[in-house]
Design a protein around this motif. Structure first.
Motif, PDB file in Angstrom:
ATOM      1  N   THR A 163      -2.435  47.662  57.969  1.00  0.00           N
ATOM      2  CA  THR A 163      -2.892  48.565  59.046  1.00  0.00           C
ATOM      3  C   THR A 163      -3.108  47.837  60.379  1.00  0.00           C
ATOM      4  O   THR A 163      -3.863  46.851  60.425  1.00  0.00           O
ATOM      5  CB  THR A 163      -4.218  49.219  58.614  1.00  0.00           C
TER       6      THR A 163
ATOM      7  N   VAL B 134      -5.180  51.388  64.764  1.00  0.00           N
ATOM      8  CA  VAL B 134      -5.413  52.433  63.758  1.00  0.00           C
ATOM      9  C   VAL B 134      -6.819  52.265  63.180  1.00  0.00           C
ATOM     10  O   VAL B 134      -7.576  53.237  63.025  1.00  0.00           O
ATOM     11  CB  VAL B 134      -4.332  52.371  62.649  1.00  0.00           C
TER      12      VAL B 134
ATOM     13  N   ALA C  64      -4.134  65.015  66.035  1.00  0.00           N
ATOM     14  CA  ALA C  64      -3.380  64.549  64.864  1.00  0.00           C
ATOM     15  C   ALA C  64      -2.197  65.482  64.589  1.00  0.00           C
ATOM     16  O   ALA C  64      -1.095  65.017  64.271  1.00  0.00           O
ATOM     17  CB  ALA C  64      -4.298  64.470  63.647  1.00  0.00           C
TER      18      ALA C  64
ATOM     19  N   PRO D 211       1.195  58.915  55.752  1.00  0.00           N
ATOM     20  CA  PRO D 211       1.005  57.912  56.807  1.00  0.00           C
ATOM     21  C   PRO D 211       0.714  56.498  56.325  1.00  0.00           C
ATOM     22  O   PRO D 211       1.019  55.532  57.023  1.00  0.00           O
ATOM     23  CB  PRO D 211      -0.165  58.491  57.620  1.00  0.00           C
ATOM     24  N   TYR D 212       0.158  56.341  55.110  1.00  0.00           N
ATOM     25  CA  TYR D 212      -0.135  54.969  54.663  1.00  0.00           C
ATOM     26  C   TYR D 212       1.138  54.191  54.355  1.00  0.00           C
ATOM     27  O   TYR D 212       1.085  52.984  54.105  1.00  0.00           O
ATOM     28  CB  TYR D 212      -1.089  54.955  53.465  1.00  0.00           C
TER      29      TYR D 212
ATOM     30  N   GLY E  38      -0.264  53.792  58.842  1.00  0.00           N
ATOM     31  CA  GLY E  38      -1.437  54.651  58.989  1.00  0.00           C
ATOM     32  C   GLY E  38      -2.343  54.610  57.774  1.00  0.00           C
ATOM     33  O   GLY E  38      -2.145  53.815  56.852  1.00  0.00           O
ATOM     34  N   PRO E  39      -3.351  55.474  57.757  1.00  0.00           N
ATOM     35  CA  PRO E  39      -4.311  55.510  56.646  1.00  0.00           C
ATOM     36  C   PRO E  39      -3.832  56.371  55.468  1.00  0.00           C
ATOM     37  O   PRO E  39      -2.798  57.042  55.567  1.00  0.00           O
ATOM     38  CB  PRO E  39      -5.540  56.147  57.286  1.00  0.00           C
TER      39      PRO E  39
ATOM     40  N   GLY F  47      -6.895  58.197  62.487  1.00  0.00           N
ATOM     41  CA  GLY F  47      -6.056  57.023  62.195  1.00  0.00           C
ATOM     42  C   GLY F  47      -4.579  57.394  62.110  1.00  0.00           C
ATOM     43  O   GLY F  47      -3.715  56.632  62.556  1.00  0.00           O
ATOM     44  N   GLY F  48      -4.288  58.558  61.554  1.00  0.00           N
ATOM     45  CA  GLY F  48      -2.888  59.007  61.441  1.00  0.00           C
ATOM     46  C   GLY F  48      -2.268  59.201  62.823  1.00  0.00           C
ATOM     47  O   GLY F  48      -1.125  58.786  63.078  1.00  0.00           O
TER      48      GLY F  48
ATOM     49  N   ALA G 263      -1.601  55.864  64.321  1.00  0.00           N
ATOM     50  CA  ALA G 263      -0.422  55.198  63.742  1.00  0.00           C
ATOM     51  C   ALA G 263       0.850  55.687  64.438  1.00  0.00           C
ATOM     52  O   ALA G 263       1.766  54.894  64.706  1.00  0.00           O
ATOM     53  CB  ALA G 263      -0.340  55.465  62.241  1.00  0.00           C
TER      54      ALA G 263
END
Ligand SMILES: Cc1ncc(COP(=O)(O)O)c(C=O)c1O
Length: 406
Positions: free
Chosen positions: A30, A34, A66, A217-218, A222-223, A266-267, A270
């Motif tokens: 990450t 983010v 978002a 997103p991860y 992203g998270p 966070g998304g 990212a």
């Protein structure tokens, strides 16, 4: 300006731990912006969405931002962006909702190339209503899933086709727009798993022709979060199970309970981080994302070519990723040696490359690799030439010191 992987690395604190990481298809590390966005969402007043208090307005703003960010990433309408815990959860929920209109005689198509999260939910939803499941087969020799493979299992009774835009096991990128043509001509809907694809290529929801698309997103800096994208008009026609007091508006109708606002923040960050990787900072965020992915693809393809050359030079390695169009994701087996042992050996030397079938169980079995799979080498924008050198050196050490078994 060329792509600068080292500038990306400098902004990803977890990389300071020192490993050369080839585990991105399982989840990326990450970047600081983010992390900051998640922390900021929690460090400021936050309440359930609304317009009265500062906390309510902050939550509202996070959700709006978002949805806009993910819509820019996916070429979608923000009103068609649904957030959930994971792509698996969103696919399960959607499958049960869509299946409400199916019955005996209806058919749903899945593909053996897919992660189980785009197979099992559809099978179970079909079984629950007495619908029939048909499975499109890919060619294990080439790794390709073709329009003929899809056409072979389509019929006038097909209600939905669920297929991946890129295999998380061997990287194959099927021709989704061509599939969409076929599927729509048969009068069915197309659900696309873009979880692996979205890490490596720009997504264009209308261009792909997907009616529904999920991503996580991860997998792209992203998270831990899932995203479903669709057309708001299509979502309007669906009636998911929901609580009585919760809103019936789209897309909220599909979002069960309180959203994880900090992860949404966070998304969005990212997406902004990815847009910032565009060489030259001109244009709208969507335009910068398209430019960024062109640069990311070129960077990752160059690293992939170096890895493939290095593997060929080492010898004794089978690369199961063979499709013409594919992501930089290589599945290896090592001439009679255990890939689990290889993964452990590499990890002890600071090279992270996991072994397994990565929930693409059907694909692994079809490749003749059983439930064990292989050693997976995956790339992210932060990988560089030094990582590749470390990987090849560690693999050479493993092959040189570990005798073949069986
Ligand atoms: C291609 C693919 N589809 C679906 C998933 C599941 O995603 P999630 O963990 O968000 O449920 C993964 C996760 O590895 C994946 O690689």
């Amino acid at each position: 300006m060329t792509f600068d992987a080292n500038a990306v690395r400098a902004r990803v604190p977890a990389l300071k731990a020192g490993s050369a990481r080839f585990d991105a298809p399982g989840g990326t590390q990450t970047p600081q912006p983010v992390i900051d966005a998640i922390a900021d969402a929690l460090a400021n007043p936050l309440a359930n969405r609304g317009l009265t208090t500062e906390g309510e307005r902050n939550a509202e703003a996070v959700v709006t931002r978002a949805r806009r960010a993910l819509a820019d990433l996916l070429g979608a309408d923000p009103r068609g962006i649904v957030f959930g815990r994971s792509s698996t959860q969103l696919t399960y929920d959607l499958s049960r909702t869509v299946a409400k209109s199916w019955g005996p005689g209806d058919e749903v198509v899945v593909s053996r190339l897919d992660h189980d999260s785009n197979i099992r939910p559809w099978i179970q939803a079909a079984e629950a209503v007495g619908a029939t499941v048909r499975c499109a087969e890919f060619d294990p020799a080439t790794g390709e899933l073709t329009t003929d493979d899809i056409a072979a299992v389509l019929s006038a009774r097909t209600r939905l086709v669920a297929v991946t835009a890129a295999s998380n096991l061997i990287g194959t990128r099927p021709d989704i727009p061509a599939f969409a043509d076929l599927v729509h001509r048969a009068g069915a809907l197309l659900h696309v798993d873009a979880v692996h694809y979205a890490s490596h290529a720009a997504v264009d929801l209308p261009g792909l022709g997907a009616d529904f698309l999920v991503c996580s997103p991860y997998k792209f800096l992203g998270p831990h979060l899932g995203v479903l994208a669709s057309r708001p008009e299509l979502l309007e026609t669906l009636r998911p199970d929901k609580l009585l007091p919760s809103t019936d508006a789209v897309p909220e109708r599909f979002e069960l309970g309180t959203l994880p606002y900090e992860l949404l923040a966070g998304g969005g960050a990212a997406v902004d981080f990815l847009a910032s990787l565009a060489p030259g900072a001109d244009g709208t965020r969507r335009e910068r994302l398209l430019a960024a992915f062109t640069a990311i693809e070129a960077h990752e393809d160059a690293l992939r070519a170096r890895i493939e050359q290095g593997l060929a030079d080492l010898g004794g390695i089978t690369v199961h990723s063979r499709a013409t169009h594919r992501t930089p994701t290589l599945l290896l087996t090592l001439a009679g040696r255990s890939t689990t042992a290889a993964s452990r050996y590499l990890a002890e030397r600071g090279v992270d490359a996991p072994a397994g079938s990565f929930y693409a169980l059907e694909a692994s079995r079809r490749l003749g690799l059983g439930d064990e799979g292989g050693l997976r080498i995956g790339l992210a924008p932060y990988n560089n030439d030094e990582d590749v050198d470390r990987l090849l050196e560690a693999l050479a050490g493993f092959l040189g010191t570990t005798p073949a078994v069986g």
